[in-house]
Design an enzyme around this catalytic site. Structure first.
Site, PDB file in Angstrom:
ATOM      1  N   SER A 142       0.850  -1.190   0.000  1.00 36.98           N
ATOM      2  CA  SER A 142       0.000   0.000   0.000  1.00 36.98           C
ATOM      3  C   SER A 142       0.886   1.241   0.000  1.00 36.98           C
ATOM      4  CB  SER A 142      -0.881   0.005   1.262  1.00 36.98           C
ATOM      5  OG  SER A 142      -1.541   1.239   1.445  1.00 36.98           O
ATOM      6  N   TYR A 155      -3.090  -0.916  10.360  1.00 37.32           N
ATOM      7  CA  TYR A 155      -3.026  -1.088   8.910  1.00 37.32           C
ATOM      8  C   TYR A 155      -1.667  -0.632   8.377  1.00 37.32           C
ATOM      9  CZ  TYR A 155      -4.254  -0.740   3.963  1.00 37.32           C
ATOM     10  OH  TYR A 155      -4.273  -0.888   2.587  1.00 37.32           O
TER      11      TYR A 155
END
Length: 251
Positions: A142, A155
């Site tokens: 990401s 996350y």
């Protein structure tokens, strides 16, 4: 010659978390490039519905956070369909809370899916690929492998860890003919981001922050994924390819 570099004919690919969103788009792209694709998720009914969108796909329902289930699932895939050539470790979640209020169960759940689950899949597939002397593993990282944002501590921590897992597996497995690289999406319009997409203030911020000036479309990840799965990337090891509209390139 150039087409052959991106031809996945005769390969078997497992894409985890592929019943919707980015995973489903990547599965469809690999199938269109010639791979036989195995769709994975926990919900067998959702996988069956997704199968209609991926030419020639089959399904394998198992929970990536269950080590024994992952080992059994990948063994069953190979017993039924032959050697696994490509793993796209895509399954992931994001649960938000201020860091001062983050419940331990929220932290643990995100880590179980985003980090433990990827590790279990990489290990189970990777040991078989190492034994055979070939394979392609793509971890789905990401922009949060590089950037932080409020309320997403687990996350961002998990995606940062995936960046280093990718590099470490490269250090161990490249000599055995196994390519381990990461695909790092930016902000994409998916089922999981629909609330943000529909938030005018967030979308305005995003369009100003991203040089491309818009949300990404999931199909725009397919080219990089096919490259990392195909012979074109045979000498590409331990890299993270950001497909983020330029977000990580600018301040």
């Amino acid at each position: 010659m150039s087409r052959a570099l991106f031809d996945l004919s005769g390969t078997l690919a497992l894409v985890t978390g592929s019943s919707q969103g980015i995973g489903l788009a990547l599965a469809r792209g690999l199938a269109e490039a010639g791979a036989k694709v195995v769709l994975n998720g926990r919900d067998a009914a959702k996988l069956e519905a997704a199968r209609a969108h991926v030419p020639g796909a089959v399904t394998a329902a198992f929970d990536v956070t269950d080590h024994a289930a992952v080992e059994a699932g990948i063994a069953a895939i190979e017993a039924a369909h032959g050697p696994l050539h490509i793993l796209v470790a895509n399954a992931g979640i994001n649960l938000r809370a201020p860091s001062t209020e983050m419940p331990p169960e929220t932290w643990r759940r995100v880590m179980e899916v985003n980090l433990d689950g990827v590790w279990y899949c990489c290990q189970a597939a990777g040991k078989r690929m190492v034994h055979r002397g070939r394979g392609k593993i793509i971890t789905v990282c990401s922009v949060q492998s590089e950037l932080g944002r409020p309320t997403i501590a687990p996350y961002a921590a998990s995606k940062g860890a995936l960046r280093m897992l990718t590099r470490t597996l490269c250090a161990e497995w490249a000599r055995h003919g196994v390519n381990v690289n990461g695909l790092a999406p930016g902000y994409y319009d998916t089922e999981l981001t629909s609330a943000l997409v529909q938030d005018p203030a967030f979308t305005e911020w995003l369009c100003k922050r991203v040089p491309a000036g818009r949300w990404g479309r999931v199909e725009e990840l397919i080219g990089a994924a096919v490259f990392l799965a195909a012979p074109a990337s045979d000498f590409v090891h331990g890299q993270l390819i950001f497909v983020d509209g330029g977000m990580t390139a600018v301040v």
